[in-house]
Design a protein around this motif. Structure first.
Motif, mmCIF file in Angstrom:
data_model
loop_
_atom_site.group_PDB
_atom_site.id
_atom_site.type_symbol
_atom_site.label_atom_id
_atom_site.label_comp_id
_atom_site.label_asym_id
_atom_site.label_seq_id
_atom_site.Cartn_x
_atom_site.Cartn_y
_atom_site.Cartn_z
ATOM 1 N N ASN A 44 85.919 -116.464 19.963
ATOM 2 C CA ASN A 44 86.470 -116.652 18.778
ATOM 3 C C ASN A 44 85.655 -116.243 17.513
ATOM 4 O O ASN A 44 84.366 -116.316 17.527
ATOM 5 N N LYS A 45 86.255 -115.807 16.283
ATOM 6 C CA LYS A 45 85.211 -115.596 15.231
ATOM 7 C C LYS A 45 85.676 -116.672 14.156
ATOM 8 O O LYS A 45 86.589 -116.981 13.971
ATOM 9 N N TYR A 46 84.592 -117.238 13.674
ATOM 10 C CA TYR A 46 84.597 -118.429 12.710
ATOM 11 C C TYR A 46 84.085 -118.019 11.401
ATOM 12 O O TYR A 46 83.116 -117.005 11.347
ATOM 13 N N ASP A 47 84.765 -118.319 10.355
ATOM 14 C CA ASP A 47 84.148 -118.388 8.861
ATOM 15 C C ASP A 47 82.832 -119.058 8.277
ATOM 16 O O ASP A 47 82.314 -118.755 7.923
ATOM 17 N N LEU A 48 82.905 -120.149 9.560
ATOM 18 C CA LEU A 48 81.742 -121.190 9.198
ATOM 19 C C LEU A 48 81.513 -121.930 10.205
ATOM 20 O O LEU A 48 82.339 -122.209 11.034
ATOM 21 N N ILE A 49 80.175 -121.923 10.783
ATOM 22 C CA ILE A 49 79.815 -123.059 11.953
ATOM 23 C C ILE A 49 79.007 -124.245 11.126
ATOM 24 O O ILE A 49 77.959 -123.806 10.712
ATOM 25 N N ILE A 50 79.058 -125.074 11.481
ATOM 26 C CA ILE A 50 78.437 -126.184 11.136
ATOM 27 C C ILE A 50 77.780 -127.101 12.564
ATOM 28 O O ILE A 50 78.614 -127.704 13.455
ATOM 29 N N MET A 51 76.819 -127.195 12.726
ATOM 30 C CA MET A 51 76.185 -127.678 13.831
ATOM 31 C C MET A 51 75.043 -128.605 13.794
ATOM 32 O O MET A 51 74.029 -128.330 13.005
ATOM 33 N N ASP A 52 75.321 -129.511 14.843
ATOM 34 C CA ASP A 52 74.160 -130.566 14.709
ATOM 35 C C ASP A 52 72.709 -130.215 15.387
ATOM 36 O O ASP A 52 73.052 -129.102 16.097
ATOM 37 N N VAL A 53 71.703 -130.711 15.115
ATOM 38 C CA VAL A 53 70.385 -130.189 15.660
ATOM 39 C C VAL A 53 70.331 -130.846 17.120
ATOM 40 O O VAL A 53 69.967 -130.186 18.315
ATOM 41 N N SER A 73 78.407 -115.242 11.588
ATOM 42 C CA SER A 73 79.071 -116.067 10.656
ATOM 43 C C SER A 73 77.867 -117.091 10.169
ATOM 44 O O SER A 73 76.983 -117.436 10.788
ATOM 45 N N PRO A 74 78.167 -117.556 8.812
ATOM 46 C CA PRO A 74 77.127 -118.568 8.238
ATOM 47 C C PRO A 74 77.135 -119.781 9.127
ATOM 48 O O PRO A 74 78.209 -120.312 9.580
ATOM 49 N N ILE A 75 75.968 -120.359 9.337
ATOM 50 C CA ILE A 75 75.673 -121.467 10.290
ATOM 51 C C ILE A 75 74.930 -122.461 9.410
ATOM 52 O O ILE A 75 73.902 -122.341 8.730
ATOM 53 N N ILE A 76 75.611 -123.825 9.211
ATOM 54 C CA ILE A 76 74.909 -124.892 8.306
ATOM 55 C C ILE A 76 74.388 -125.824 9.672
ATOM 56 O O ILE A 76 75.208 -126.361 10.163
ATOM 57 N N MET A 77 73.281 -126.129 9.558
ATOM 58 C CA MET A 77 72.671 -127.055 10.525
ATOM 59 C C MET A 77 72.715 -128.504 9.784
ATOM 60 O O MET A 77 72.443 -128.634 8.621
ATOM 61 N N LEU A 78 73.171 -129.298 10.712
ATOM 62 C CA LEU A 78 73.400 -130.511 9.959
ATOM 63 C C LEU A 78 72.633 -131.637 10.971
ATOM 64 O O LEU A 78 72.942 -131.542 12.165
#
Length: 105
Positions: A44-53, A73-78
């Motif tokens: 799948n294609k996502y507009d944003l990925i928010i990912m725990d470390v 896709s932009p990835i925000i590490m959380l």
């Protein structure tokens, strides 16, 4: 409708992010670890990925490195890990931002 992938081994964190993202009009998918995140991103294609470390099976840093091989896709590490070297490492692997989870001690 924009799509977000939330990757975290903590059910509560995934549900909180889902609640607010859906309220803002996003479609939300979930993954419980880095391996599942890679599989889902291949399909799948996502507009944003928010990912725990810190996750079992495959941590967020390793998953980010693998996802970057085929996905822009932009990835925000959380993460609860807020040390500067962790943030720098995340950026070196291709994350677009690094957000530290609030902790109460």
């Amino acid at each position: 409708m924009p799509k977000i992938l939330v990757v975290d081994d903590e059910f509560r964190i995934r549900q909180i992010i889902r609640k607010y993202a859906e309220f803002e009009g996003y479609e939300v998918a979930e993954a419980v670890d880095g391996m599942q995140a890679i599989e889902v991103c291949r399909k799948n294609k996502y507009d944003l990925i928010i990912m725990d470390v810190m996750m079992p099976e495959l941590d967020g840093f390793s998953a980010c490195r693998e996802i970057r091989k085929f996905c822009s896709s932009p990835i925000i590490m959380l993460s609860a890990r807020g040390e500067e070297y962790d943030k720098i490492h995340g950026f070196e692997l291709g994350s677009d931002d690094y957000v530290v989870k609030p902790r109460s001690e």
